[in-house]
Structures are given as C-alpha cells and as structure tokens.
Design an enzyme around this catalytic site. Structure first.
Site, short mmCIF file in Angstrom:
data_model
loop_
_atom_site.label_atom_id
_atom_site.label_comp_id
_atom_site.label_asym_id
_atom_site.label_seq_id
_atom_site.Cartn_x
_atom_site.Cartn_y
_atom_site.Cartn_z
N LYS A 1 -10.76 -0.58 -1.78
CA LYS A 1 -10.06 -1.70 -2.72
C LYS A 1 -11.58 -1.80 -3.90
O LYS A 1 -12.77 -1.77 -4.03
CB LYS A 1 -9.80 -2.81 -1.77
CG LYS A 1 -8.52 -2.71 -1.31
CD LYS A 1 -7.99 -3.47 -0.66
CE LYS A 1 -6.99 -3.14 0.53
NZ LYS A 1 -6.43 -4.41 0.20
N TYR B 1 2.69 0.05 -2.51
CA TYR B 1 2.49 -1.47 -1.50
C TYR B 1 3.88 -1.72 -1.28
O TYR B 1 3.87 -2.92 -0.96
CB TYR B 1 2.00 -2.87 -1.70
CG TYR B 1 0.33 -2.66 -1.54
CD1 TYR B 1 0.08 -2.33 0.20
CD2 TYR B 1 -0.61 -2.52 -2.83
CE1 TYR B 1 -1.35 -2.66 0.48
CE2 TYR B 1 -2.17 -2.20 -1.59
CZ TYR B 1 -2.46 -1.57 -0.46
OH TYR B 1 -3.59 -2.28 0.12
N PHE C 1 2.35 -12.48 -1.94
CA PHE C 1 1.35 -12.29 -2.04
C PHE C 1 1.28 -11.35 -3.17
O PHE C 1 0.48 -10.53 -3.78
CB PHE C 1 0.26 -12.16 -1.23
CG PHE C 1 0.24 -11.51 -0.04
CD1 PHE C 1 0.40 -10.18 -0.18
CD2 PHE C 1 0.97 -11.95 1.12
CE1 PHE C 1 0.80 -9.14 0.56
CE2 PHE C 1 1.39 -11.16 2.18
CZ PHE C 1 1.27 -9.46 2.21
N ARG D 1 -8.93 1.94 12.11
CA ARG D 1 -8.50 -0.08 11.53
C ARG D 1 -9.35 -1.04 12.36
O ARG D 1 -9.66 -1.29 12.51
CB ARG D 1 -6.84 0.05 12.24
CG ARG D 1 -6.20 0.61 11.40
CD ARG D 1 -4.99 0.49 11.85
NE ARG D 1 -4.10 -0.99 12.05
CZ ARG D 1 -3.34 -1.74 11.55
NH1 ARG D 1 -3.40 -0.78 9.75
NH2 ARG D 1 -3.10 -2.50 10.96
N THR E 1 -7.01 -7.91 8.97
CA THR E 1 -6.86 -7.75 7.92
C THR E 1 -7.58 -9.55 7.22
O THR E 1 -7.73 -9.02 5.69
CB THR E 1 -5.41 -8.26 7.92
OG1 THR E 1 -4.85 -6.82 7.84
CG2 THR E 1 -5.41 -8.52 6.15
N ARG F 1 -14.77 -4.89 7.30
CA ARG F 1 -14.19 -6.90 6.21
C ARG F 1 -15.26 -8.03 6.94
O ARG F 1 -14.76 -8.59 5.87
CB ARG F 1 -12.64 -6.82 6.97
CG ARG F 1 -11.74 -5.81 5.83
CD ARG F 1 -10.74 -5.92 6.70
NE ARG F 1 -9.54 -4.96 5.85
CZ ARG F 1 -8.15 -4.66 6.62
NH1 ARG F 1 -8.15 -4.76 8.25
NH2 ARG F 1 -7.45 -4.26 5.23
N ASN G 1 -9.49 -7.04 0.30
CA ASN G 1 -10.72 -6.86 1.95
C ASN G 1 -11.26 -5.88 2.38
O ASN G 1 -11.14 -5.02 3.03
CB ASN G 1 -9.46 -7.64 3.04
CG ASN G 1 -8.22 -7.03 2.98
OD1 ASN G 1 -8.22 -5.88 1.88
ND2 ASN G 1 -7.58 -7.28 3.97
N HIS H 1 -7.71 -0.48 3.00
CA HIS H 1 -7.12 -0.34 3.22
C HIS H 1 -6.66 0.96 4.56
O HIS H 1 -7.43 2.29 4.04
CB HIS H 1 -5.78 0.07 2.34
CG HIS H 1 -4.24 0.22 2.92
ND1 HIS H 1 -3.72 -0.60 3.34
CD2 HIS H 1 -4.02 1.65 3.08
CE1 HIS H 1 -2.72 0.34 3.90
NE2 HIS H 1 -2.87 1.36 3.53
N GLU I 1 1.88 7.98 3.08
CA GLU I 1 0.43 7.00 1.91
C GLU I 1 -0.45 8.76 1.33
O GLU I 1 -0.25 8.28 -0.11
CB GLU I 1 -0.21 6.43 2.73
CG GLU I 1 0.40 5.04 3.12
CD GLU I 1 -0.05 3.88 3.87
OE1 GLU I 1 0.33 2.45 3.98
OE2 GLU I 1 -1.00 4.41 3.92
#
Ligand code: CMP
Length: 181
Positions: free
Chosen positions: A52, A92, A100, A128, A134, A145, A155, A158, A169
């Site tokens: 990100k 998203y 948010f 993950r 998250t 993270r 964060n 993704h 995705e």
C-alpha cells in the site's frame, strides 16, 4: 476460466508455457496405467497482494517482498501502479457501507501501490500469516503489519481472504499472460 484462478493444481497440469490458473484434478485417473494420486492432492494457490501507499512511500517494497519469499511465497506477477479513487473504490466495493470506505479509497489512490500475485502451497492463509492482523496493534511480532504498518487504515499490505476473492482480485489487476508461475 481463462486466467487468474486462485487454486492451481500443478501436479499434472496440461503442457503449456505457464500455468493459466485452471484447476486440474486427476485424482484416481490412471493415464497410461500410472495411478496419479498423492501429487495431485497438493494445492498450490494464488493470492492477490497489494503493497500500500504508506509502504511504497517509505521504500519498503523490498523488505516486504523478502518476507513473502522467506515464507516460501513466489512473486509470479508484480507491477507498480497508481489507482484513481474510483478504481480503489471498485476494488474495495465490499466495504462500501463501512464508515472508513471513503478514507480507504482516498488513501489507496494517494500514491503508487505495488500489486502482485503470490503463489505457493496454501498461499492465501500463508500470506495472511505473513501480513499479520489488520490492526497493527494486534499483529504478531515479526509480521509485516507489526513491523511496518502505521495504523489500521494505513496498514502496509492487503491480501485476499479466500480462493473466490483471490480469483476476482487477481483478475482485477492482471491478465492471464502476466502470471508467470
Ligand atoms: P485490507 O486488508 O486492505 O482490507 C480492507 C481495509 O480496510 C483494511 O485492510 C484496512 O486497511 C481498512 N480498514 C479496516 N478497518 C478500518 C478502520 N476501522 N479504519 C480505517 N480503515 C480500516
């Protein structure tokens, strides 16, 4: 399916230049008198990962990629792009009703991101694990993270959460020809 499936059985895939993402299940089939069983059970998955804007801004792409590779995930496609807020919003869309959402779309379009496809056994869960929770406050030590994220909104990474979403995705950002496994 032409491309981008998240689950790829590579044990007995069709001959070709690269895996196209088609899941081929041959358990119990015996071509040429050879029984194919065990290897055909190995589930190689693909997952969509995004590094990100908060992480690209701090030049952390290499450090994050090192964590993926150390965990056995292969980066089989990768590109640096800058999304518009609308493109981030489509990606998203599942969070459209969340408070948010606007902030998330603005953040994801603020600066370049690195979108990538990671491949490996149980790649979705493994990624993950490598990313951590998250909210970085809840992320286990050593995770991306925990080490790099600035807040729950910013964060650093993704990752897809299931095979179905991974396929959707991946196809949002990549064509089948771009997946070089
Ligand atoms: P990601 O895994 O990309 O999926 C959806 C994103 O929404 C999530 O990471 C967070 O960055 C973001 N998000 C989740 N909860 C919040 C929150 N409470 N405030 C701001 N952003 C959030």
């Amino acid at each position: 399916m032409p491309h981008a499936a998240a689950s790829v059985n590579r044990g007995f895939s069709m001959p070709g230049p690269h895996a196209t993402g088609a899941a081929i299940k041959l358990r119990g089939v015996s071509p040429g008198g050879i029984t194919l069983t065990k290897e055909a059970d190995m589930a190689v998955e693909r997952t969509l990962s995004i590094i990100k804007p908060d992480a690209t801004r701090r030049n952390l792409t290499g450090k994050i990629n090192a964590k993926f590779e150390e965990a056995g995930l292969r980066i089989i496609a990768q590109k640096r792009i800058q999304m518009t807020p609308a493109q981030a919003g489509t990606f998203y869309a599942v969070h459209k009703e969340r408070p948010f959402y606007g902030e998330l779309c603005e953040f994801m379009a603020r600066a370049p991101v690195v979108v990538q496809v990671l491949e490996g056994e149980n790649a979705i869960a493994k990624n993950r694990e490598v990313m951590g929770a998250t909210n970085p406050a809840d992320a286990a030590p050593g995770t991306v993270r925990a080490e790099f994220a600035e807040s729950v909104g910013e964060n650093s990474v993704h990752g897809s959460d299931a095979p179905e979403t991974a396929a959707i995705e991946i196809s949002y950002f990549f064509s089948g020809l771009e997946l070089v496994g």
